[in-house]
Motif scaffolding. Structure first.
Motif, mmCIF file in Angstrom:
data_model
loop_
_atom_site.group_PDB
_atom_site.id
_atom_site.type_symbol
_atom_site.label_atom_id
_atom_site.label_comp_id
_atom_site.label_asym_id
_atom_site.label_seq_id
_atom_site.Cartn_x
_atom_site.Cartn_y
_atom_site.Cartn_z
ATOM 1 N N PHE A 107 -15.435 -14.863 34.331
ATOM 2 C CA PHE A 107 -15.112 -16.035 33.523
ATOM 3 C C PHE A 107 -16.279 -16.439 32.628
ATOM 4 O O PHE A 107 -16.069 -17.016 31.556
ATOM 5 C CB PHE A 107 -14.668 -17.185 34.420
ATOM 6 C CG PHE A 107 -13.209 -17.116 34.778
ATOM 7 C CD1 PHE A 107 -12.268 -17.781 34.010
ATOM 8 C CD2 PHE A 107 -12.775 -16.352 35.855
ATOM 9 C CE1 PHE A 107 -10.913 -17.697 34.323
ATOM 10 C CE2 PHE A 107 -11.435 -16.272 36.171
ATOM 11 C CZ PHE A 107 -10.493 -16.938 35.399
ATOM 12 N N SER A 108 -17.484 -16.123 33.042
ATOM 13 C CA SER A 108 -18.640 -16.373 32.179
ATOM 14 C C SER A 108 -18.563 -15.474 30.948
ATOM 15 O O SER A 108 -18.810 -15.919 29.808
ATOM 16 C CB SER A 108 -19.940 -16.103 32.941
ATOM 17 O OG SER A 108 -21.054 -16.237 32.092
ATOM 18 N N GLN A 109 -18.203 -14.211 31.172
ATOM 19 C CA GLN A 109 -18.025 -13.274 30.055
ATOM 20 C C GLN A 109 -16.883 -13.716 29.134
ATOM 21 O O GLN A 109 -16.971 -13.590 27.912
ATOM 22 C CB GLN A 109 -17.740 -11.870 30.587
ATOM 23 C CG GLN A 109 -18.963 -11.126 31.093
ATOM 24 C CD GLN A 109 -18.673 -9.653 31.292
ATOM 25 O OE1 GLN A 109 -17.618 -9.275 31.794
ATOM 26 N NE2 GLN A 109 -19.607 -8.803 30.902
ATOM 27 N N THR A 110 -15.835 -14.237 29.742
ATOM 28 C CA THR A 110 -14.698 -14.705 28.957
ATOM 29 C C THR A 110 -15.096 -15.878 28.062
ATOM 30 O O THR A 110 -14.715 -15.926 26.881
ATOM 31 C CB THR A 110 -13.544 -15.139 29.890
ATOM 32 O OG1 THR A 110 -13.135 -14.019 30.683
ATOM 33 C CG2 THR A 110 -12.356 -15.641 29.090
ATOM 34 N N ASP A 111 -15.841 -16.816 28.623
ATOM 35 C CA ASP A 111 -16.303 -17.957 27.827
ATOM 36 C C ASP A 111 -17.142 -17.487 26.637
ATOM 37 O O ASP A 111 -16.990 -17.989 25.511
ATOM 38 C CB ASP A 111 -17.130 -18.909 28.698
ATOM 39 C CG ASP A 111 -16.276 -19.664 29.699
ATOM 40 O OD1 ASP A 111 -15.052 -19.728 29.501
ATOM 41 O OD2 ASP A 111 -16.838 -20.181 30.691
ATOM 42 N N ASP A 112 -18.012 -16.518 26.903
ATOM 43 C CA ASP A 112 -18.857 -15.988 25.817
ATOM 44 C C ASP A 112 -18.004 -15.303 24.748
ATOM 45 O O ASP A 112 -18.252 -15.467 23.544
ATOM 46 C CB ASP A 112 -19.870 -14.989 26.377
ATOM 47 C CG ASP A 112 -20.935 -15.659 27.245
ATOM 48 O OD1 ASP A 112 -21.081 -16.897 27.152
ATOM 49 O OD2 ASP A 112 -21.613 -14.934 28.007
ATOM 50 N N ALA A 113 -17.015 -14.529 25.190
ATOM 51 C CA ALA A 113 -16.169 -13.791 24.253
ATOM 52 C C ALA A 113 -15.332 -14.739 23.398
ATOM 53 O O ALA A 113 -15.153 -14.521 22.195
ATOM 54 C CB ALA A 113 -15.259 -12.830 25.011
ATOM 55 N N ILE A 114 -14.822 -15.801 24.011
ATOM 56 C CA ILE A 114 -14.019 -16.761 23.263
ATOM 57 C C ILE A 114 -14.892 -17.529 22.270
ATOM 58 O O ILE A 114 -14.474 -17.809 21.137
ATOM 59 C CB ILE A 114 -13.293 -17.725 24.220
ATOM 60 C CG1 ILE A 114 -12.196 -16.966 24.977
ATOM 61 C CG2 ILE A 114 -12.694 -18.904 23.464
ATOM 62 C CD1 ILE A 114 -11.474 -17.795 26.017
ATOM 63 N N ALA A 115 -16.099 -17.842 22.693
ATOM 64 C CA ALA A 115 -17.026 -18.526 21.790
ATOM 65 C C ALA A 115 -17.346 -17.638 20.586
ATOM 66 O O ALA A 115 -17.410 -18.111 19.440
ATOM 67 C CB ALA A 115 -18.305 -18.892 22.536
#
Length: 229
Positions: free
Chosen positions: A126-134
């Motif tokens: 989910f940390s990677q997901t947040d970065d990708a969405i940002a």
């Protein structure tokens, strides 16, 4: 008269012999049970320690937790090997009870370790997901359409990984609940058999409550990158 007296003496000798043999077996059985009690108590202590990390506030890191579970498994395994190698003649059933408890305890501890591995995976996903969405949000203001397309694809893949990790976490919780129920029954049996004062029952119950399946209506799957955008 002499014959009657002799018969009485023989009966008395036989009775004394039987009584002595019974007393010896009873004493030997008690000694064998006493020799197993430390292994049972050690197992209970480790079960409580590991489960409390999941049910009570703690500053323990993932690394420290995995170190604790590995230590618990190794120590219980040593006691299990010792117990199996003992020359037990009279407390055979009691040894079977102890070994069953130790085996179920190891399964529960492995279940907790697996759950924490999945929690770590979910946190990272989910940390990677947040970065990708940002990154995708930032790219949406770019004049380069390929930049946004790449960022959106990356975000979609990150979301898929997050969904998979969340699903695996649920599976790990379900497996843990199954092993906790098994060790709960085994610990109760061992506590009664060995008259143990220390029991992990309360910690097991707390872990069962903490990992109870969430209501289906309250769960929501992660959105797609398009929806997130």
């Amino acid at each position: 008269m002499k014959k009657t007296t002799l018969s009485a003496v023989v009966v008395a000798v036989i009775a004394a012999s039987i009584g002595g043999a019974f007393a010896y077996r009873s004493h030997a059985r008690t000694a064998e049970i006493d020799s197993m009690r430390p292994a049972v108590n050690l197992t209970s202590a480790y079960v409580s320690q590991v489960l409390q990390a999941d049910t009570k506030p703690s500053s323990m890191t993932f690394g420290e937790f995995f170190s604790k579970t590995n230590q618990a498994l190794e120590e219980i395994d040593k006691k299990e090997i010792e117990l199996k190698s003992q020359d037990i003649k009279y407390a055979v059933d009691e040894r079977a009870t102890a070994l069953a408890y130790m085996a179920s305890a190891q399964e529960a501890i492995r279940g907790e370790s697996a759950l924490y591995h999945k929690k770590s995976d979910v946190k990272f996903a989910f940390s990677q997901t947040d970065d990708a969405i940002a990154e995708m949000t930032s790219a949406s203001t770019s004049d380069n359409p390929y930049s946004f397309k790449y960022a959106r694809e990356r975000a979609d893949k990150a979301l898929e990984r997050a969904k998979k990790s969340a699903s695996e976490l649920t599976d790990a919780q379900n497996d843990l609940v199954t092993s906790l129920k098994a060790v709960r029954a085994a610990s109760e049996n061992a506590t009664q058999t060995f008259a143990s004062k220390d029991t992990p029952a309360a910690d097991i119950d707390a872990a069962l409550k903490a990992n109870a399946p969430a209501p289906a209506s309250g769960t929501a799957a992660p959105k797609t990158a398009d929806a997130a955008h």
